[in-house]
Scaffold this motif. Structure first.
Motif, mmCIF file in Angstrom:
data_model
loop_
_atom_site.group_PDB
_atom_site.id
_atom_site.type_symbol
_atom_site.label_atom_id
_atom_site.label_comp_id
_atom_site.label_asym_id
_atom_site.label_seq_id
_atom_site.Cartn_x
_atom_site.Cartn_y
_atom_site.Cartn_z
ATOM 1 N N THR A 1 0.828 -1.212 0.000
ATOM 2 C CA THR A 1 0.000 0.000 0.000
ATOM 3 C C THR A 1 0.864 1.264 0.000
ATOM 4 O O THR A 1 0.634 2.173 -0.814
ATOM 5 C CB THR A 1 -0.919 0.013 1.251
ATOM 6 N N ASP B 1 10.220 2.999 6.538
ATOM 7 C CA ASP B 1 9.780 1.696 7.059
ATOM 8 C C ASP B 1 10.702 1.269 8.194
ATOM 9 O O ASP B 1 11.917 1.431 8.118
ATOM 10 C CB ASP B 1 9.775 0.628 5.968
ATOM 11 N N ALA C 1 2.971 -7.532 6.353
ATOM 12 C CA ALA C 1 2.334 -8.688 5.714
ATOM 13 C C ALA C 1 2.774 -8.850 4.257
ATOM 14 O O ALA C 1 2.780 -9.959 3.725
ATOM 15 C CB ALA C 1 0.824 -8.529 5.784
ATOM 16 N N SER C 2 3.179 -7.741 3.620
ATOM 17 C CA SER C 2 3.488 -7.812 2.185
ATOM 18 C C SER C 2 4.647 -8.753 1.857
ATOM 19 O O SER C 2 4.697 -9.320 0.767
ATOM 20 C CB SER C 2 3.796 -6.414 1.647
ATOM 21 N N PHE D 1 -1.068 -15.612 -3.054
ATOM 22 C CA PHE D 1 -2.247 -16.009 -3.822
ATOM 23 C C PHE D 1 -2.799 -14.782 -4.540
ATOM 24 O O PHE D 1 -3.103 -13.773 -3.890
ATOM 25 C CB PHE D 1 -3.339 -16.577 -2.899
ATOM 26 N N VAL E 1 8.752 5.058 12.889
ATOM 27 C CA VAL E 1 8.023 6.297 13.208
ATOM 28 C C VAL E 1 7.352 6.104 14.561
ATOM 29 O O VAL E 1 6.640 5.130 14.785
ATOM 30 C CB VAL E 1 6.988 6.620 12.107
ATOM 31 N N GLY F 1 -7.006 -6.679 5.153
ATOM 32 C CA GLY F 1 -7.458 -8.055 5.344
ATOM 33 C C GLY F 1 -6.499 -9.058 4.707
ATOM 34 O O GLY F 1 -5.282 -8.848 4.672
ATOM 35 N N GLY F 2 -7.053 -10.121 4.176
ATOM 36 C CA GLY F 2 -6.218 -11.176 3.576
ATOM 37 C C GLY F 2 -6.125 -11.064 2.078
ATOM 38 O O GLY F 2 -5.877 -12.059 1.387
ATOM 39 N N VAL G 1 -2.593 -8.545 -1.817
ATOM 40 C CA VAL G 1 -1.937 -8.752 -3.114
ATOM 41 C C VAL G 1 -2.837 -8.173 -4.206
ATOM 42 O O VAL G 1 -2.392 -7.467 -5.109
ATOM 43 C CB VAL G 1 -1.683 -10.263 -3.372
HETATM 44 C C1 LIG Z 1 0.446 -15.166 6.481
HETATM 45 C C2 LIG Z 1 -0.226 -14.243 5.514
HETATM 46 C C3 LIG Z 1 -0.665 -14.729 4.285
HETATM 47 C C4 LIG Z 1 -1.307 -13.892 3.382
HETATM 48 N N1 LIG Z 1 -1.614 -14.361 2.141
HETATM 49 C C5 LIG Z 1 -2.149 -13.523 1.226
HETATM 50 C C6 LIG Z 1 -2.372 -13.976 -0.095
HETATM 51 O O1 LIG Z 1 -2.050 -15.096 -0.452
HETATM 52 N N2 LIG Z 1 -2.954 -13.114 -0.980
HETATM 53 C C7 LIG Z 1 -3.306 -11.842 -0.603
HETATM 54 O O2 LIG Z 1 -3.869 -11.110 -1.417
HETATM 55 N N3 LIG Z 1 -3.026 -11.370 0.628
HETATM 56 C C8 LIG Z 1 -2.464 -12.174 1.536
HETATM 57 N N4 LIG Z 1 -2.179 -11.714 2.786
HETATM 58 C C9 LIG Z 1 -2.542 -10.317 3.128
HETATM 59 C C10 LIG Z 1 -1.569 -9.300 2.520
HETATM 60 O O3 LIG Z 1 -0.256 -9.719 2.719
HETATM 61 C C11 LIG Z 1 -1.825 -7.925 3.171
HETATM 62 O O4 LIG Z 1 -3.178 -7.547 2.965
HETATM 63 C C12 LIG Z 1 -0.937 -6.836 2.556
HETATM 64 O O5 LIG Z 1 0.399 -7.244 2.521
HETATM 65 C C13 LIG Z 1 -1.068 -5.528 3.333
HETATM 66 O O6 LIG Z 1 -0.157 -4.615 2.772
HETATM 67 P P1 LIG Z 1 0.111 -3.228 3.463
HETATM 68 O O7 LIG Z 1 1.150 -2.528 2.660
HETATM 69 O O8 LIG Z 1 -1.174 -2.513 3.688
HETATM 70 O O9 LIG Z 1 0.653 -3.598 4.915
HETATM 71 P P2 LIG Z 1 2.046 -4.261 5.348
HETATM 72 O O10 LIG Z 1 2.621 -5.097 4.288
HETATM 73 O O11 LIG Z 1 1.824 -4.890 6.669
HETATM 74 O O12 LIG Z 1 3.012 -3.014 5.474
HETATM 75 C C14 LIG Z 1 3.065 -2.183 6.606
HETATM 76 C C15 LIG Z 1 4.480 -1.680 6.721
HETATM 77 O O13 LIG Z 1 4.536 -0.690 7.725
HETATM 78 C C16 LIG Z 1 5.772 -0.826 8.416
HETATM 79 N N5 LIG Z 1 5.594 -0.200 9.727
HETATM 80 C C17 LIG Z 1 4.722 -0.546 10.699
HETATM 81 N N6 LIG Z 1 4.806 0.298 11.739
HETATM 82 C C18 LIG Z 1 5.756 1.208 11.412
HETATM 83 C C19 LIG Z 1 6.289 2.344 12.085
HETATM 84 N N7 LIG Z 1 5.861 2.723 13.285
HETATM 85 N N8 LIG Z 1 7.267 3.040 11.473
HETATM 86 C C20 LIG Z 1 7.722 2.685 10.245
HETATM 87 N N9 LIG Z 1 7.225 1.622 9.559
HETATM 88 C C21 LIG Z 1 6.252 0.902 10.138
HETATM 89 C C22 LIG Z 1 6.008 -2.331 8.486
HETATM 90 O O14 LIG Z 1 7.373 -2.643 8.670
HETATM 91 C C23 LIG Z 1 5.478 -2.773 7.110
HETATM 92 O O15 LIG Z 1 6.493 -2.900 6.146
HETATM 93 C C24 LIG Z 1 -1.544 -12.519 3.719
HETATM 94 C C25 LIG Z 1 -1.091 -12.025 4.940
HETATM 95 C C26 LIG Z 1 -0.440 -12.875 5.826
HETATM 96 C C27 LIG Z 1 0.035 -12.329 7.138
#
Ligand SMILES: Cc1cc2nc3c(=O)[nH]c(=O)nc-3n(C[C@H](O)[C@H](O)[C@H](O)COP(=O)(O)OP(=O)(O)OC[C@H]3O[C@@H](n4cnc5c(N)ncnc54)[C@H](O)[C@@H]3O)c2cc1C
Length: 375
Positions: A23, A44, A52-53, A59, A194, A354-355, A358
């Motif tokens: 995101t 980060d 989670a990414s 999938f 942060v 959520g889940g 991707v």
């Molecule tokens: C085990 C598992 C399996 C999954 N399988 C799938 C799948 O197969 N297909 C699918 O579509 N989705 C899947 N998902 C869900 C998907 O991974 C997440 O919805 C997605 O990665 C969320 O992305 P994001 O960028 O919003 O959050 P995140 O990837 O969680 O990114 C948040 C970032 O913020 C950083 N951060 C947090 N706090 C701070 C701070 N205070 N200061 C600086 N940085 C900070 C973290 O280090 C992280 O890099 C799965 C998730 C998990 C946990």
């Protein structure tokens, strides 16, 4: 102690994004594309993006038959349709944007395995196909004629195929985002946490891991993309963390007689083949309460459940050893849709993926960048 030059050149930005997952990087890229001269910083806390990414199963999916049926308990048919469409559009967009090679995308179809107690879902398959035709123009789900070809245990009574799903390498997707962002001139700081955001003034306090020195960055706009870890920076956030466990086996001797992205139990459990190994994950519904945590630990109840599924259902009677295990944290709430909103004069958030991050991460980031452009 900062120098005059450091203060002048490194601390002020047009946009500061907190979180370099799907995101945050998508928001930064889309903002920079629209505002070419803007100074954009992504921060980060991980040495590389470590939410989670980088921990998910890869999938490229939008909902299995029983998961979609389950959604009807809490959503209207129109809402269910919109959710599926958002996910599928998101997948189409990232494939177009980055290309299948960069994402290591493989279109090997999705499948769902059904036991005796889920067989009644098949009665509703024609209705769901009819509903989804509005999006896909073709039938999405079909029943596999000879489910015994997969080699699953006899408790598997039916297998439903979804011809629109695939798999990718989430690390490769993150790399593609990272490279795109860097190529556009987005500055990325990793290993920096942060600790506080002033939502009205755009002040972002951050510290390097293990060091007590606090840096004060200032953004004309600030984007919070920290998903499950948002509570600290936005205490009012209506989010609940949900941990996910993944087990990866050693290469399976004798090979794997199937390929594709498999689901079971309303999408709570999933497995796929990765370089001759079994990747198996999920099952947080086996201990819901304990999995509402941001701690990266392995819950033995869930591991045991997955282990039994692997030994008894997926590869009955075949030797299997685990090589790796890891957990990641997702963010959930009362609704399955993400929160994309302004929370202060200079700050907006895009969280609760959520889940399905991707599929929807890119689009959510894009919508956030549009919202930020109007601040
Ligand atoms: C085990 C598992 C399996 C999954 N399988 C799938 C799948 O197969 N297909 C699918 O579509 N989705 C899947 N998902 C869900 C998907 O991974 C997440 O919805 C997605 O990665 C969320 O992305 P994001 O960028 O919003 O959050 P995140 O990837 O969680 O990114 C948040 C970032 O913020 C950083 N951060 C947090 N706090 C701070 C701070 N205070 N200061 C600086 N940085 C900070 C973290 O280090 C992280 O890099 C799965 C998730 C998990 C946990």
């Amino acid at each position: 102690m900062l120098s005059f030059w450091e203060q002048k050149n490194f601390l002020n930005y047009d946009l500061i994004v907190v979180g370099a997952g799907f995101t945050g990087l998508s928001a930064a890229i889309n903002f920079k594309k629209k505002h070419k001269k803007a100074k954009v910083l992504v921060i980060d806390r991980g040495v590389f993006p470590s939410g989670a990414s980088s921990k998910n199963a890869g999938f490229a999916c939008f909902g299995s038959l029983t998961e979609i049926l389950d959604d009807f308990w809490s959503m209207t048919p129109d809402e269910v349709l919109q959710l599926v469409e958002k996910r599928y559009t998101g997948l189409t967009q990232i494939r177009k944007q980055f290309g299948d090679q960069a994402l290591r995308y493989q279109h090997r179809n999705g499948y769902e395995i059904l036991g005796e107690e889920q067989l009644e879902a098949l009665e509703q398959l024609p209705d769901i196909n009819h509903l989804l035709k509005k999006i896909f123009k073709k039938e999405v789900f079909s029943v596999v004629k000879d489910p015994s070809k997969f080699g699953f245990s006899e408790t598997v009574k039916a297998v439903v195929k979804n011809r629109f799903e695939g798999e990718l390498d989430p690390g490769a997707y993150l790399n593609a985002l990272w490279e795109k962002a860097s190529g556009l001139g987005v500055r990325i700081l990793s290993g920096v946490s942060v600790v506080e955001v002033n939502h009205e003034e755009g002040r972002v306090l951050a510290e390097k891991k293990g060091k007590k020195e606090i840096f004060e960055f200032v953004g004309e706009r600030v984007a919070i993309c920290t998903n499950a870890f948002t509570q600290k920076l936005w205490p009012a956030s209506p989010l609940e963390p949900g941990r996910g466990l993944i087990l990866l086996s050693k290469p399976i001797a004798g090979g794997i007689p199937w390929k594709g992205a498999f689901h079971l139990d309303r999408g709570y459990v999933y497995f796929r083949e990765v370089e001759g190994r079994l990747l198996l994950g999920g099952a947080r519904n086996k201990d819901f309460e304990k999995e509402k945590t941001t701690e990266f630990e392995v819950n033995p109840i869930i591991k045991d459940h997955l282990n039994r599924l692997a030994q008894e259902v997926i590869f009955p009677g075949r030797p299997l050893e685990w090589e790796m295990e890891w957990t990641g944290i997702m963010a959930f709430g009362t609704k399955k849709s993400p929160i994309i909103q302004q929370i202060g004069k200079k700050t907006a958030v895009a969280v609760r993926l959520g889940g399905m991050g991707v599929a929807i991460g890119w689009q959510v980031g894009k919508e956030l960048s549009e919202l930020l452009s109007d601040l």
